[in-house]
Design an enzyme around this catalytic site. Structure first.
Site, PDB file in Angstrom:
ATOM      1  N   TYR A 117       0.852  -1.187   0.000  1.00  0.00           N
ATOM      2  CA  TYR A 117       0.000   0.000   0.000  1.00  0.00           C
ATOM      3  C   TYR A 117       0.885   1.232   0.000  1.00  0.00           C
ATOM      4  O   TYR A 117       1.929   1.255   0.661  1.00  0.00           O
ATOM      5  CB  TYR A 117      -0.902   0.011   1.249  1.00  0.00           C
ATOM      6  CG  TYR A 117      -1.629   1.322   1.423  1.00  0.00           C
ATOM      7  CD1 TYR A 117      -2.886   1.508   0.876  1.00  0.00           C
ATOM      8  CD2 TYR A 117      -1.023   2.395   2.108  1.00  0.00           C
ATOM      9  CE1 TYR A 117      -3.536   2.734   1.000  1.00  0.00           C
ATOM     10  CE2 TYR A 117      -1.668   3.614   2.226  1.00  0.00           C
ATOM     11  CZ  TYR A 117      -2.925   3.770   1.677  1.00  0.00           C
ATOM     12  OH  TYR A 117      -3.566   4.979   1.789  1.00  0.00           O
ATOM     13  N   GLU A 205      -3.383   7.909  -3.718  1.00  0.00           N
ATOM     14  CA  GLU A 205      -3.355   6.577  -3.111  1.00  0.00           C
ATOM     15  C   GLU A 205      -3.149   5.505  -4.168  1.00  0.00           C
ATOM     16  O   GLU A 205      -3.841   5.493  -5.185  1.00  0.00           O
ATOM     17  CB  GLU A 205      -4.667   6.331  -2.363  1.00  0.00           C
ATOM     18  CG  GLU A 205      -4.640   5.063  -1.535  1.00  0.00           C
ATOM     19  CD  GLU A 205      -5.945   4.868  -0.768  1.00  0.00           C
ATOM     20  OE1 GLU A 205      -5.909   4.902   0.472  1.00  0.00           O
ATOM     21  OE2 GLU A 205      -6.987   4.674  -1.407  1.00  0.00           O
TER      22      GLU A 205
END
Ligand code: ADP
Ligand code: MG
Length: 394
Positions: A117, A205
């Site tokens: 991530y 993101e």
């Protein structure tokens, strides 16, 4: 301002952030053509909406159809495209009503070795952007943050300097990245941090950030939010705006120069100044109510803007009452009062209206309202106003 994944990835590519080959398509035919162009092997068909969770999300009335589909043939691509385009996709981020898929992204299949991530936001307390990475890619990061926060690693960076080499090494160590993948990270991480600053993002993101079988690093997803207040510096980005993805009342408000954000509650707020708007929402909550919106008509609001503001508020079926909280600094209370009277004629007030006016020409403004036949509940101060609107909407 949010953009689609395929648009974000095009910007990534220009900025030296590695992504896979992919082509946007609006019809099943175009999707098949894209698949052939990509080499006709494994491809992934991805619904393009301004929300995440597509991989686990499903099409309304077709619970077996996910928003991200791995395809091994032209027929599979055609079937996936037909099942997604024009349909409504419901994900954890869209709410029950879902979002209509107007286009898809056909992307080369990825040989995924690890899913990590990566996210960047502005840390207001630190007054710097912060890069966050985690070993727990592909998972809801909110869940990781709640249950295993020790698996999220953060590095703040100076926007002028960017992410430094020692910071990349630190993060690689924590993520257990070595060798060729660490070398890839030493390019990838500073590049995405530079992208964040150069494009005035408020959020960026990449979930998942992938390490491939041959130890390369690629952005497999791209979720980008640009700071709208900086868009004047990026006129070319405005072309990427997709109005069909935005809340219609918010689009309408922005056309009239109003800052409006729709919320879940039932008390409409008409306020001038962002700070006053926020404290109005706080005090409504303090007294047990729920604001239906954030609305800042601006310091120099005119009658046309106030009328439009009422129209937007009253067109929300959840709005059971309106609190007008105006401090006349630049805008005079008389201007606001006559705008309220005007709006009552053109829009028509169907729910209770509590008005608190203060500031320049307040006595004259109050007198105008008292002498008009507009049905309002007047309040003397902000506490009184909050109590009255909460009572009127209970
Ligand atoms: P969302 O976050 O909206 O669910 P993603 O782009 O993250 O959408 O895709 C969901 C999952 O699908 C990813 O975690 C990854 O496992 C898989 N995936 C996405 N794109 C590809 C691709 N090009 N090749 C292989 N798998 C992919
Ligand atoms: Mg994702």
């Amino acid at each position: 301002m949010k953009i689609h994944e395929y648009q974000g990835k095009a910007l990534f590519r220009q900025s030296g952030v590695p992504v896979l080959e992919g082509i946007m398509a609006k019809t099943p035919d175009d999707a098949v053509a894209a698949y052939e162009k990509l080499g006709g092997k494994i491809a992934v068909v991805k619904a393009q909406i301004h929300a995440g969770g597509r991989g686990k999300g499903t099409i309304k009335d077709n619970a077996d159809q996910r928003g991200v589909v791995v395809c091994k043939s032209a027929d599979e691509v055609r079937a996936a495209a037909a099942a997604l385009i024009g349909k409504t996709l419901v994900t954890i981020q869209t709410g029950e009503e879902g979002k209509v898929v107007n286009q898809i992204f056909v992307e080369a299949g990825c040989d995924i070795a690890r899913e990590l991530y990566l996210g960047i936001v502005v840390d207001r307390a630190a007054m710097k952007p912060v890069l966050m990475v985690s070993t727990e890619g592909g998972v809801e990061i909110e869940t990781v943050a709640e249950e295993t926060p020790e698996l999220i690693f953060k590095e703040h960076f100076d926007p002028a300097v960017g992410l430094e080499a020692f910071q990349v090494r630190k993060l690689c160590k924590k993520l257990g990245i070595t060798g060729a993948a660490a070398k890839a990270a030493s390019k990838f991480m500073p590049a995405i941090c530079r992208f964040f600053v150069d494009f005035d993002c408020s959020m960026c993101e990449i979930n998942p950030l992938v390490i491939t079988g041959d130890e390369q690093m690629v952005a497999l997803d791209a979720k980008i939010d640009f700071d709208s207040n900086a868009l004047f510096r990026h006129k070319d980005l405005l072309e990427l705006r997709d109005l069909s993805e935005e809340e219609p009342s918010e689009v309408r408000a922005s056309e009239s120069g109003l800052s409006y954000v729709k919320l879940e509650g039932n008390i409409g707020c008409l306020v001038n100044g962002a700070g006053l708007a926020m404290s109005t929402m706080d005090i409504i909550k303090y007294h047990g109510g729920q604001p239906a919106n954030f609305l800042d008509v601006g310091g120099g609001a005119n009658a046309q803007q106030v009328t439009e503001a009422f129209r937007i508020l009253l067109s929300d079926p959840n709005c059971k009452g309106v609190l007008v909280n105006i401090f006349g600094g630049i805008a005079r209370c008389t201007t606001i009062a006559s705008a309220i009277i005007e709006a009552s004629k053109t829009v028509g007030f169907t729910v209770p209206l509590v008005v608190r006016l203060e500031g320049t020409e307040v006595e004259e403004g109050r007198k105008m309202l008292a002498e008009s036949d507009v049905d309002i509940i007047t309040a003397t101060d902000i506490t009184d106003a909050a109590e009255k609107i909460v009572a009127a909407t209970k």
